[in-house]
Design a protein around this motif. Structure first.
Motif, mmCIF file in Angstrom:
data_model
loop_
_atom_site.group_PDB
_atom_site.id
_atom_site.type_symbol
_atom_site.label_atom_id
_atom_site.label_comp_id
_atom_site.label_asym_id
_atom_site.label_seq_id
_atom_site.Cartn_x
_atom_site.Cartn_y
_atom_site.Cartn_z
ATOM 1 N N ASN A 100 0.836 -1.198 0.000
ATOM 2 C CA ASN A 100 0.000 0.000 0.000
ATOM 3 C C ASN A 100 0.874 1.252 0.000
ATOM 4 O OD1 ASN A 100 0.907 0.067 2.649
ATOM 5 N ND2 ASN A 100 -1.122 0.142 3.569
ATOM 6 N N ASP A 101 0.229 2.394 0.003
ATOM 7 C CA ASP A 101 0.926 3.673 -0.090
ATOM 8 C C ASP A 101 1.876 3.884 1.087
ATOM 9 O OD1 ASP A 101 1.375 6.146 -1.477
ATOM 10 O OD2 ASP A 101 0.186 7.157 0.062
ATOM 11 N N GLU A 120 -2.497 4.196 -5.413
ATOM 12 C CA GLU A 120 -1.718 5.229 -4.735
ATOM 13 C C GLU A 120 -0.245 4.851 -4.673
ATOM 14 O OE1 GLU A 120 -4.452 3.783 -3.376
ATOM 15 O OE2 GLU A 120 -5.915 5.405 -3.569
ATOM 16 N N ALA A 121 0.034 3.572 -4.401
ATOM 17 C CA ALA A 121 1.419 3.107 -4.331
ATOM 18 C C ALA A 121 2.088 3.214 -5.698
ATOM 19 C CB ALA A 121 1.472 1.674 -3.812
ATOM 20 N N ARG A 147 3.004 6.876 -6.312
ATOM 21 C CA ARG A 147 4.165 7.287 -5.519
ATOM 22 C C ARG A 147 5.445 6.676 -6.095
ATOM 23 N NH1 ARG A 147 4.350 9.896 -0.946
ATOM 24 N NH2 ARG A 147 2.231 9.364 -0.323
#
Length: 140
Positions: free
Chosen positions: A28-29, A66-67, A70
């Motif tokens: 995850n993020d 989201e990951a 980023r």
């Protein structure tokens, strides 16, 4: 935005001018945030010299949206700092095609040559050749 516990795990090591990543689980993020900071800290140690990355993923590695976003920004920062090639080991991935598309696609987007390898020993010579080529171009 709420902060969640990290999902997925990673271990980062260095072999000369190659960063070695072992990743597991669905990422995850929050995990990517920790990872990207650790990578940038390691990249600073290269002092602007060309470097490469080798990433080995277990069967469950997948990136959330989201990951992935980023990671895209982090790859751009790494390229600006001298990253010249990337190798992926997806042998154990349950989602090989998806992960190759996610992560390989990010490298392609940034103009970074990448390939899949089954073993680090095989990837190392390919990565070192790209590092040597990048050094030659920089000095030439």
């Amino acid at each position: 935005m709420p902060v969640f516990e990290q999902h997925g795990k990673y271990r980062l090591e260095r072999d000369g001018f190659i960063l070695k990543l072992d990743a597991s689980g669905q990422v995850n993020d929050e995990t990517i945030l920790a990872y990207t900071q650790e990578v940038l800290d390691a990249v600073q140690e290269f002092g602007g010299e060309p470097f490469a990355i080798y990433s080995r993923y277990d069967g469950q590695v997948l990136l959330t949206h989201e990951a992935e976003s980023r990671l895209r920004d982090n790859i751009a920062e790494r390229v600006a700092a001298g990253m010249c090639a990337a190798a992926l080991n997806l042998n154990n991935s349950d989602y090989r095609l998806i992960v190759a598309a996610q992560i390989g696609g990010l490298y392609e987007e940034m103009g970074v040559p990448w390939r899949e390898f089954e073993k680090y020993e095989d990837a190392k010579s390919w990565l070192e050749a790209h590092i040597a080529d990048a050094r030659q171009r920089a000095s030439g």
